[in-house]
Design a protein around this motif. Structure first.
Motif, PDB file in Angstrom:
ATOM      1  N   SER A 141      24.037  27.464  54.778  1.00 56.18           N
ATOM      2  CA  SER A 141      22.727  26.680  56.050  1.00 56.18           C
ATOM      3  C   SER A 141      21.478  27.883  56.753  1.00 56.18           C
ATOM      4  O   SER A 141      20.880  26.975  57.097  1.00 56.18           O
ATOM      5  CB  SER A 141      23.383  25.634  55.957  1.00 56.18           C
ATOM      6  N   THR A 142      22.393  28.610  56.205  1.00 57.63           N
ATOM      7  CA  THR A 142      21.863  29.781  57.392  1.00 57.63           C
ATOM      8  C   THR A 142      20.920  30.456  56.988  1.00 57.63           C
ATOM      9  O   THR A 142      19.072  31.168  57.319  1.00 57.63           O
ATOM     10  CB  THR A 142      22.959  30.825  58.479  1.00 57.63           C
ATOM     11  N   ASN A 152      39.058  26.406  56.154  1.00 62.29           N
ATOM     12  CA  ASN A 152      37.525  27.342  56.661  1.00 62.29           C
ATOM     13  C   ASN A 152      36.832  28.132  55.380  1.00 62.29           C
ATOM     14  O   ASN A 152      35.688  28.679  56.110  1.00 62.29           O
ATOM     15  CB  ASN A 152      38.726  28.293  57.383  1.00 62.29           C
ATOM     16  N   GLU A 167      28.954  37.181  61.826  1.00 58.60           N
ATOM     17  CA  GLU A 167      28.764  36.087  62.559  1.00 58.60           C
ATOM     18  C   GLU A 167      28.980  34.919  61.961  1.00 58.60           C
ATOM     19  O   GLU A 167      29.528  33.694  62.099  1.00 58.60           O
ATOM     20  CB  GLU A 167      28.400  36.191  63.662  1.00 58.60           C
ATOM     21  N   VAL A 168      27.916  34.452  61.373  1.00 55.63           N
ATOM     22  CA  VAL A 168      27.397  33.218  60.332  1.00 55.63           C
ATOM     23  C   VAL A 168      29.062  32.392  59.875  1.00 55.63           C
ATOM     24  O   VAL A 168      29.389  32.147  60.043  1.00 55.63           O
ATOM     25  CB  VAL A 168      26.747  32.596  59.565  1.00 55.63           C
ATOM     26  N   ILE A 169      29.957  33.795  59.068  1.00 58.64           N
ATOM     27  CA  ILE A 169      30.981  33.658  58.077  1.00 58.64           C
ATOM     28  C   ILE A 169      32.286  33.864  59.189  1.00 58.64           C
ATOM     29  O   ILE A 169      33.774  34.062  58.387  1.00 58.64           O
ATOM     30  CB  ILE A 169      30.919  34.358  57.237  1.00 58.64           C
ATOM     31  N   ARG A 170      32.348  33.850  59.834  1.00 57.77           N
ATOM     32  CA  ARG A 170      33.829  33.979  60.680  1.00 57.77           C
ATOM     33  C   ARG A 170      35.045  33.117  60.774  1.00 57.77           C
ATOM     34  O   ARG A 170      36.379  33.838  60.388  1.00 57.77           O
ATOM     35  CB  ARG A 170      33.599  34.423  62.446  1.00 57.77           C
ATOM     36  N   ARG A 196      33.830  25.550  55.547  1.00 61.08           N
ATOM     37  CA  ARG A 196      33.360  25.676  56.544  1.00 61.08           C
ATOM     38  C   ARG A 196      32.130  27.029  56.244  1.00 61.08           C
ATOM     39  O   ARG A 196      31.251  26.652  57.442  1.00 61.08           O
ATOM     40  CB  ARG A 196      34.212  25.732  57.654  1.00 61.08           C
ATOM     41  N   ALA A 197      32.669  28.347  56.532  1.00 61.73           N
ATOM     42  CA  ALA A 197      31.990  29.093  56.286  1.00 61.73           C
ATOM     43  C   ALA A 197      31.332  29.244  55.507  1.00 61.73           C
ATOM     44  O   ALA A 197      29.969  30.177  55.429  1.00 61.73           O
ATOM     45  CB  ALA A 197      33.117  30.532  55.669  1.00 61.73           C
ATOM     46  N   GLU A 203      30.087  26.507  54.242  1.00 65.81           N
ATOM     47  CA  GLU A 203      28.013  25.850  54.379  1.00 65.81           C
ATOM     48  C   GLU A 203      27.799  26.392  55.750  1.00 65.81           C
ATOM     49  O   GLU A 203      26.022  26.417  55.643  1.00 65.81           O
ATOM     50  CB  GLU A 203      29.027  24.199  55.174  1.00 65.81           C
ATOM     51  N   ASN A 204      28.679  26.861  56.392  1.00 68.01           N
ATOM     52  CA  ASN A 204      27.768  27.763  57.532  1.00 68.01           C
ATOM     53  C   ASN A 204      26.963  29.084  56.675  1.00 68.01           C
ATOM     54  O   ASN A 204      25.643  29.175  57.213  1.00 68.01           O
ATOM     55  CB  ASN A 204      28.581  29.201  58.634  1.00 68.01           C
ATOM     56  N   LEU A 205      26.933  28.975  55.799  1.00 64.78           N
ATOM     57  CA  LEU A 205      26.610  30.844  55.199  1.00 64.78           C
ATOM     58  C   LEU A 205      25.327  30.939  54.185  1.00 64.78           C
ATOM     59  O   LEU A 205      24.188  30.600  54.487  1.00 64.78           O
ATOM     60  CB  LEU A 205      27.426  31.580  54.254  1.00 64.78           C
TER      61      LEU A 205
END
Length: 229
Positions: A66-67, A56, A84-87, A59-60, A62-64
């Protein structure tokens, strides 16, 4: 009668863990040879990793990254959007606040740059308090950044390291996490702080688990004092 712990016995523990799992090797460069911006990434990722599984955290992160295009965008993002991005990392509002607070502190210290390179020139006993003075940055997060990225002699204590250290009697069972950090920093030789950290985590995952530990191994036989042994 239980044996007392000293540097010689710590080295023996390290060697016995190496015999069981193989040596713990560092990945990449650290200290003055490391990419200055990577220290900030390490700090942010370690905040994301607090109280959550590795997958997790990945994944967080990567989201952070890339956003948002840069740390300035992360720091200035609306808190609810960042959360929300790192939820997936859990505790999203808390971690969003900690990340933005940490980035603000870094920027203020450097006069605008998102770099922790200044920590490399500081002694460990000054660099660690600088990090832990940021609300939400505890001794584990600070030690991960300082040891993993800068190669400074401080030992990060996660749940596995703390559990195994207490079962082996390196630290008192009643010691707080912060106290365990202090005691292991004093007891463990500097050059073993990183490899012993890694090996104790491995042992905590493979054998000395929180529930139903598997004590049928030479390391537990020699060192462990838990009920299972």
């Amino acid at each position: 009668m239980e044996e007392t712990w000293d540097e010689t016995r710590v080295r023996e523990l390290h060697d016995d863990l190496v015999d069981l799992y193989g040596p713990a090797e560092r990945d990449g460069e650290h200290g003055s040879d490391a990419d200055p911006g990577e220290g900030v990434r390490q700090l942010v990722t370690t905040i994301l990793s607090q109280n959550v599984a590795d997958e997790n955290t990945r994944r967080a992160a990567e989201n952070l990254f890339s956003t948002y295009e840069g740390y300035d965008a992360i720091e200035s993002a609306p808190p609810e959007e960042l959360a929300e991005v790192i939820r997936v990392a859990g505790l999203p509002e808390t971690k969003a606040d900690r990340i933005q607070r940490a980035l603000s502190a870094v920027r203020a210290e450097t006069g605008g740059a998102y770099s922790l390179a200044f920590l490399d020139a500081m002694e460990t006993d000054a660099a660690k308090p600088w990090l832990t003075d940021i609300k939400g940055i505890g001794p584990k997060t600070a030690s991960v950044v300082l040891n993993f990225h800068f190669g400074k002699p401080t030992m990060a204590v996660d749940t596995h390291v703390e559990r195994v250290s207490k079962r082996f009697g390196l630290v008192p069972e009643s010691a707080s996490n912060a106290k365990v950090h202090d005691l292991l920093d004093e007891l463990v030789p500097d050059e073993l702080k990183y490899p012993l950290h890694v090996l104790l985590i491995t042992h905590g995952r493979e054998h000395c688990t929180a529930r139903s530990p598997d004590c049928e191994n030479p390391v537990c036989t020699r060192y462990c004092t838990c009920g299972g042994c």
